[in-house]
Design a protein around this motif. Structure first.
Motif, mmCIF file in Angstrom:
data_model
loop_
_atom_site.group_PDB
_atom_site.id
_atom_site.type_symbol
_atom_site.label_atom_id
_atom_site.label_comp_id
_atom_site.label_asym_id
_atom_site.label_seq_id
_atom_site.Cartn_x
_atom_site.Cartn_y
_atom_site.Cartn_z
ATOM 1 N N VAL A 1 0.784 0.417 -21.224
ATOM 2 C CA VAL A 1 0.327 -0.890 -21.569
ATOM 3 C C VAL A 1 1.517 -1.946 -20.941
ATOM 4 O O VAL A 1 0.917 -3.050 -20.227
ATOM 5 N N ALA A 2 2.727 -1.528 -20.746
ATOM 6 C CA ALA A 2 3.696 -2.673 -20.202
ATOM 7 C C ALA A 2 3.382 -2.701 -18.779
ATOM 8 O O ALA A 2 3.428 -3.890 -18.054
ATOM 9 N N GLU A 3 3.121 -1.541 -17.873
ATOM 10 C CA GLU A 3 2.806 -1.526 -16.621
ATOM 11 C C GLU A 3 1.542 -2.673 -16.364
ATOM 12 O O GLU A 3 1.692 -3.442 -15.374
ATOM 13 N N TYR A 4 0.477 -2.185 -17.249
ATOM 14 C CA TYR A 4 -0.688 -3.322 -17.134
ATOM 15 C C TYR A 4 -0.424 -4.585 -17.305
ATOM 16 O O TYR A 4 -0.856 -5.609 -16.381
ATOM 17 N N LYS B 1 -6.622 -8.608 -3.743
ATOM 18 C CA LYS B 1 -7.453 -7.555 -3.582
ATOM 19 C C LYS B 1 -7.027 -6.441 -4.123
ATOM 20 O O LYS B 1 -7.594 -5.694 -5.069
ATOM 21 N N ALA B 2 -5.706 -5.960 -3.690
ATOM 22 C CA ALA B 2 -5.132 -4.702 -4.175
ATOM 23 C C ALA B 2 -4.761 -4.593 -5.692
ATOM 24 O O ALA B 2 -4.986 -3.612 -6.390
ATOM 25 N N MET B 3 -4.279 -5.758 -6.139
ATOM 26 C CA MET B 3 -4.001 -5.958 -7.322
ATOM 27 C C MET B 3 -5.184 -5.941 -8.503
ATOM 28 O O MET B 3 -5.133 -5.335 -9.381
ATOM 29 N N THR B 4 -6.255 -6.642 -7.994
ATOM 30 C CA THR B 4 -7.470 -6.505 -8.699
ATOM 31 C C THR B 4 -7.848 -5.194 -8.640
ATOM 32 O O THR B 4 -8.330 -4.738 -9.906
ATOM 33 N N ASP B 5 -7.960 -4.336 -7.421
ATOM 34 C CA ASP B 5 -8.544 -2.917 -7.712
ATOM 35 C C ASP B 5 -7.561 -2.102 -8.643
ATOM 36 O O ASP B 5 -7.905 -1.117 -9.374
ATOM 37 N N TYR B 6 -6.152 -2.350 -8.492
ATOM 38 C CA TYR B 6 -5.300 -1.535 -9.389
ATOM 39 C C TYR B 6 -5.492 -1.902 -10.978
ATOM 40 O O TYR B 6 -5.515 -1.223 -11.616
ATOM 41 N N ILE B 7 -5.811 -3.208 -11.152
ATOM 42 C CA ILE B 7 -5.932 -3.512 -12.495
ATOM 43 C C ILE B 7 -7.285 -2.850 -13.073
ATOM 44 O O ILE B 7 -7.478 -2.350 -14.150
ATOM 45 N N ASP B 8 -8.389 -2.822 -12.271
ATOM 46 C CA ASP B 8 -9.743 -2.018 -12.629
ATOM 47 C C ASP B 8 -9.286 -0.642 -12.767
ATOM 48 O O ASP B 8 -9.968 -0.023 -13.777
ATOM 49 N N VAL B 9 -8.524 0.021 -12.006
ATOM 50 C CA VAL B 9 -8.284 1.293 -12.417
ATOM 51 C C VAL B 9 -7.351 1.557 -13.452
ATOM 52 O O VAL B 9 -7.803 2.685 -14.313
ATOM 53 N N LEU B 10 -6.568 0.883 -13.878
ATOM 54 C CA LEU B 10 -5.725 1.002 -15.010
ATOM 55 C C LEU B 10 -6.662 0.607 -16.219
ATOM 56 O O LEU B 10 -6.574 1.426 -17.431
ATOM 57 N N GLU B 11 -7.563 -0.265 -16.245
ATOM 58 C CA GLU B 11 -8.265 -0.280 -17.415
ATOM 59 C C GLU B 11 -9.561 0.693 -17.520
ATOM 60 O O GLU B 11 -9.859 1.154 -18.727
ATOM 61 N N ARG C 1 -8.679 3.930 -16.871
ATOM 62 C CA ARG C 1 -7.940 4.837 -17.293
ATOM 63 C C ARG C 1 -7.612 4.815 -18.713
ATOM 64 O O ARG C 1 -7.790 5.638 -19.452
ATOM 65 N N ALA C 2 -7.336 3.424 -19.103
ATOM 66 C CA ALA C 2 -7.154 3.223 -20.476
ATOM 67 C C ALA C 2 -8.271 3.363 -21.335
ATOM 68 O O ALA C 2 -8.116 4.079 -22.595
ATOM 69 N N ALA C 3 -9.502 3.022 -20.769
ATOM 70 C CA ALA C 3 -10.623 3.620 -21.655
ATOM 71 C C ALA C 3 -10.817 5.020 -21.740
ATOM 72 O O ALA C 3 -11.270 5.631 -23.055
ATOM 73 N N MET C 4 -10.358 5.861 -20.626
ATOM 74 C CA MET C 4 -10.659 7.173 -20.785
ATOM 75 C C MET C 4 -9.628 7.922 -21.580
ATOM 76 O O MET C 4 -9.867 8.933 -22.225
ATOM 77 N N GLU C 5 -8.464 7.445 -21.771
ATOM 78 C CA GLU C 5 -7.139 7.950 -22.248
ATOM 79 C C GLU C 5 -7.057 7.440 -23.893
ATOM 80 O O GLU C 5 -6.143 7.524 -24.445
ATOM 81 N N ASN C 6 -7.999 6.376 -24.365
ATOM 82 C CA ASN C 6 -7.946 5.846 -25.475
ATOM 83 C C ASN C 6 -6.619 5.005 -25.625
ATOM 84 O O ASN C 6 -5.922 4.976 -26.580
ATOM 85 N N ILE C 7 -6.125 4.064 -24.780
ATOM 86 C CA ILE C 7 -5.124 3.312 -24.842
ATOM 87 C C ILE C 7 -5.525 1.899 -24.810
ATOM 88 O O ILE C 7 -6.474 1.171 -24.056
ATOM 89 N N TYR C 8 -5.052 1.224 -25.923
ATOM 90 C CA TYR C 8 -5.582 -0.142 -26.146
ATOM 91 C C TYR C 8 -4.597 -1.204 -25.317
ATOM 92 O O TYR C 8 -3.391 -1.043 -25.571
ATOM 93 N N LEU C 9 -5.398 -1.958 -24.550
ATOM 94 C CA LEU C 9 -4.888 -2.937 -23.898
ATOM 95 C C LEU C 9 -4.817 -4.194 -24.341
ATOM 96 O O LEU C 9 -4.264 -5.160 -24.174
#
Length: 83
Positions: free
Chosen positions: A22-25, A63-73, A75-83
């Motif tokens: 969450v902190a990384e995100y 663009k890279a930052m946007t893609d990274y945000i999308d990946v973290l979001e 992953r968060a959904a798959m790992e049940n992490i509330y952002l």
């Protein structure tokens, strides 16, 4: 959602991977918003400095930052992490 990078320090030092995640995100989103704000000002000719890199370099970064945000979001959904 945190507003400053300083507010994310505790989470980055946590032993709980979900808190670090969450902190990384949050850090990424803070940095993304800062760069996006700069680019928006650039587009409106409101910058109070001359960027050292060409706009295309900043475009690649945002663009890279946007893609990274999308990946973290995703992953968060798959790992049940509330952002």
């Amino acid at each position: 959602m945190y507003k400053t990078l300083n507010e994310t320090v505790y989470g980055m030092c946590s032993t709980d991977y979900k808190e670090r995640f969450v902190a990384e995100y949050n850090q990424l989103v803070i940095r993304y918003r800062g760069l996006k704000n700069m680019l928006d000002k650039w587009d409106r000719n409101e910058l109070d400095f001359k960027p050292t890199c060409p706009r295309s370099t900043y475009n690649l970064q945002i663009k890279a930052m946007t893609d990274y945000i999308d990946v973290l979001e995703a992953r968060a959904a798959m790992e049940n992490i509330y952002l």
